[in-house]
Write a protein that holds these residues in place. Structure first.
Motif, PDB file in Angstrom:
ATOM      1  N   ASN A  36     -14.550 -15.512  -5.841  1.00 18.63           N
ATOM      2  CA  ASN A  36     -13.618 -16.365  -6.583  1.00 18.63           C
ATOM      3  C   ASN A  36     -13.847 -16.114  -8.082  1.00 18.63           C
ATOM      4  OD1 ASN A  36     -11.872 -18.337  -7.462  1.00 18.63           O
ATOM      5  ND2 ASN A  36     -13.012 -20.067  -6.609  1.00 18.63           N
ATOM      6  N   PRO A  37     -13.477 -14.939  -8.574  1.00 18.70           N
ATOM      7  CA  PRO A  37     -13.853 -14.547  -9.934  1.00 18.70           C
ATOM      8  C   PRO A  37     -13.231 -15.369 -11.056  1.00 18.70           C
ATOM      9  CG  PRO A  37     -12.306 -12.977  -9.012  1.00 18.70           C
ATOM     10  CD  PRO A  37     -12.704 -13.885  -7.896  1.00 18.70           C
ATOM     11  N   ASN A  38     -12.070 -15.990 -10.795  1.00 21.45           N
ATOM     12  CA  ASN A  38     -11.472 -16.783 -11.866  1.00 21.45           C
ATOM     13  C   ASN A  38     -11.565 -18.285 -11.614  1.00 21.45           C
ATOM     14  OD1 ASN A  38      -9.617 -17.103  -9.847  1.00 21.45           O
ATOM     15  ND2 ASN A  38      -7.890 -16.199 -10.946  1.00 21.45           N
ATOM     16  N   TRP A  52     -20.503  -8.300  -5.025  1.00 24.80           N
ATOM     17  CA  TRP A  52     -19.268  -8.052  -5.782  1.00 24.80           C
ATOM     18  C   TRP A  52     -19.315  -8.903  -7.038  1.00 24.80           C
ATOM     19  CZ3 TRP A  52     -15.192 -10.313  -8.162  1.00 24.80           C
ATOM     20  CH2 TRP A  52     -14.176  -9.442  -8.566  1.00 24.80           C
ATOM     21  N   PRO A  53     -19.016  -8.365  -8.224  1.00 26.92           N
ATOM     22  CA  PRO A  53     -18.562  -6.995  -8.462  1.00 26.92           C
ATOM     23  C   PRO A  53     -19.650  -5.954  -8.211  1.00 26.92           C
ATOM     24  CG  PRO A  53     -18.991  -8.109 -10.534  1.00 26.92           C
ATOM     25  CD  PRO A  53     -19.109  -9.155  -9.466  1.00 26.92           C
ATOM     26  N   LEU A  54     -19.223  -4.711  -8.080  1.00 26.98           N
ATOM     27  CA  LEU A  54     -20.164  -3.626  -7.848  1.00 26.98           C
ATOM     28  C   LEU A  54     -20.970  -3.357  -9.120  1.00 26.98           C
ATOM     29  CD1 LEU A  54     -17.890  -3.301  -5.676  1.00 26.98           C
ATOM     30  CD2 LEU A  54     -18.293  -0.839  -5.815  1.00 26.98           C
ATOM     31  N   LEU A 158     -11.466  -4.370 -18.207  1.00 24.35           N
ATOM     32  CA  LEU A 158     -10.304  -5.253 -18.283  1.00 24.35           C
ATOM     33  C   LEU A 158      -9.518  -5.097 -16.983  1.00 24.35           C
ATOM     34  CD1 LEU A 158      -9.235  -4.357 -21.937  1.00 24.35           C
ATOM     35  CD2 LEU A 158     -10.928  -6.049 -21.173  1.00 24.35           C
ATOM     36  N   GLU A 159      -9.420  -6.180 -16.216  1.00 23.84           N
ATOM     37  CA  GLU A 159      -8.912  -6.074 -14.853  1.00 23.84           C
ATOM     38  C   GLU A 159      -7.758  -7.039 -14.577  1.00 23.84           C
ATOM     39  OE1 GLU A 159     -12.588  -6.085 -12.174  1.00 23.84           O
ATOM     40  OE2 GLU A 159     -13.321  -6.775 -14.117  1.00 23.84           O
ATOM     41  N   ALA A 160      -6.745  -6.532 -13.873  1.00 21.70           N
ATOM     42  CA  ALA A 160      -5.711  -7.401 -13.321  1.00 21.70           C
ATOM     43  C   ALA A 160      -6.216  -7.916 -11.979  1.00 21.70           C
ATOM     44  CB  ALA A 160      -4.413  -6.628 -13.146  1.00 21.70           C
ATOM     45  N   TRP A 161      -6.028  -9.195 -11.731  1.00 22.08           N
ATOM     46  CA  TRP A 161      -6.531  -9.797 -10.499  1.00 22.08           C
ATOM     47  C   TRP A 161      -5.426 -10.590  -9.810  1.00 22.08           C
ATOM     48  CZ3 TRP A 161     -10.252  -8.872  -7.378  1.00 22.08           C
ATOM     49  CH2 TRP A 161     -10.607  -9.809  -6.391  1.00 22.08           C
ATOM     50  N   TYR A 162      -5.303 -10.407  -8.512  1.00 27.92           N
ATOM     51  CA  TYR A 162      -4.265 -11.095  -7.739  1.00 27.92           C
ATOM     52  C   TYR A 162      -4.914 -12.016  -6.713  1.00 27.92           C
ATOM     53  CZ  TYR A 162      -1.406  -7.386  -9.741  1.00 27.92           C
ATOM     54  OH  TYR A 162      -0.786  -6.533 -10.619  1.00 27.92           O
ATOM     55  N   ASN A 192     -14.793  -7.998 -17.054  1.00 30.67           N
ATOM     56  CA  ASN A 192     -16.049  -7.805 -16.309  1.00 30.67           C
ATOM     57  C   ASN A 192     -16.100  -8.696 -15.078  1.00 30.67           C
ATOM     58  OD1 ASN A 192     -16.730  -5.893 -18.189  1.00 30.67           O
ATOM     59  ND2 ASN A 192     -18.306  -7.100 -19.189  1.00 30.67           N
ATOM     60  N   SER A 193     -14.958  -8.759 -14.382  1.00 29.20           N
ATOM     61  CA  SER A 193     -14.829  -9.472 -13.097  1.00 29.20           C
ATOM     62  C   SER A 193     -15.044 -10.974 -13.208  1.00 29.20           C
ATOM     63  CB  SER A 193     -15.769  -8.866 -12.054  1.00 29.20           C
ATOM     64  OG  SER A 193     -15.470  -7.501 -11.846  1.00 29.20           O
ATOM     65  N   ALA A 194     -14.771 -11.543 -14.357  1.00 29.95           N
ATOM     66  CA  ALA A 194     -14.816 -12.997 -14.536  1.00 29.95           C
ATOM     67  C   ALA A 194     -13.626 -13.404 -15.385  1.00 29.95           C
ATOM     68  CB  ALA A 194     -16.119 -13.431 -15.209  1.00 29.95           C
ATOM     69  N   GLY A 195     -13.119 -14.596 -15.133  1.00 30.79           N
ATOM     70  CA  GLY A 195     -11.958 -15.013 -15.931  1.00 30.79           C
ATOM     71  C   GLY A 195     -11.528 -16.403 -15.576  1.00 30.79           C
ATOM     72  N   GLY A 196     -10.219 -16.564 -15.381  1.00 31.30           N
ATOM     73  CA  GLY A 196      -9.668 -17.877 -15.102  1.00 31.30           C
ATOM     74  C   GLY A 196      -9.017 -18.452 -16.342  1.00 31.30           C
ATOM     75  N   ALA A 197      -8.824 -19.765 -16.328  1.00 32.96           N
ATOM     76  CA  ALA A 197      -8.186 -20.416 -17.469  1.00 32.96           C
ATOM     77  C   ALA A 197      -9.009 -20.230 -18.739  1.00 32.96           C
ATOM     78  CB  ALA A 197      -8.006 -21.900 -17.175  1.00 32.96           C
TER      79      ALA A 197
END
Length: 218
Positions: A36-38, A52-54, A158-162, A192-197
């Protein structure tokens, strides 16, 4: 006399090169897990060795990168070292259906690549759109002598996440129905595989007076 000197110098160079070069060997169990990265939606992702992430992969010029890939998924997979020329090792390029058949479920395949380039690259699945589900990581190849002087090396991916898995998205984009195919879906942003609001989950500590090298992978 000159030829003797050249022969000795060449021998020294070869010995030095063999002392520096090494075999970087990785053993990867490619498997499903939850993430649940974001902080907004837990879903199935593709990790390695239960993580994960690798982790990032670091090699030096002249090394041999060896990845023992064990497929624990319910479908085929492959690994592509994005940006590597693969001169003489095209069969390790990882393009499923083109340079290899893909690694079948419960099967293994070993990639062996000579590191002949330096810079910032990334390793990702080249089977369908599995990289969207997280099977990807940074690969950094270091030269024998850096062209730039810096205190710390920092990677920013920098990653797009769905929130949906790649197979579901692919089915939508390949639908014969224009209404379904063109229905909007927006990616979330990860660093770096973290984000969200709050993208401040990714923090880079910098100290005044120090020089940082930033490696950007999109």
């Amino acid at each position: 006399m000159l030829s003797l000197f050249v022969s000795k110098a060449l021998a020294v160079v070869l010995l030095c090169g063999s002392a520096v070069s090494k075999r970087v060997e990785l053993d990867w169990n490619i498997e499903y897990m939850l993430a649940n990265p974001n902080g907004l939606n837990e879903r199935r992702v593709i990790g390695v060795n239960g993580k994960w992430p690798l982790p990032e992969v670091h090699v030096n010029l002249g090394d041999k990168l060896v990845i023992h890939a064990h497929n624990k998924l319910d479908e085929a997979t492959s690994l592509h070292t994005h940006g590597f020329f693969q001169n003489g090792t095209n069969f390790y390029d990882g393009a499923a259906g083109i340079t290899e058949c893909g690694i079948a479920p419960n099967s293994s395949y070993t990639y062996e690549m000579n590191v002949e380039q330096t810079g910032t690259y990334w390793i990702h699945s080249h089977y369908r759109a599995q990289f969207v589900d997280g099977l990807r990581t940074v690969l950094v190849s270091h030269p024998a002598r850096e062209a730039y002087q810096y205190d710390e090396d920092v990677t920013l991916m920098l990653e797009a996440w769905y929130h949906r898995e790649s197979e579901e998205i692919s089915e939508q984009l390949l639908s014969t129905s224009e209404r379904i195919r063109t229905a909007p879906f927006l990616p979330h942003m990860l660093i770096n595989s973290a984000g969200g609001a709050d993208l401040n989950r990714t923090k880079i500590k910098m100290t005044a007076g120090k020089t940082y090298r930033l490696r950007l992978v999109n």
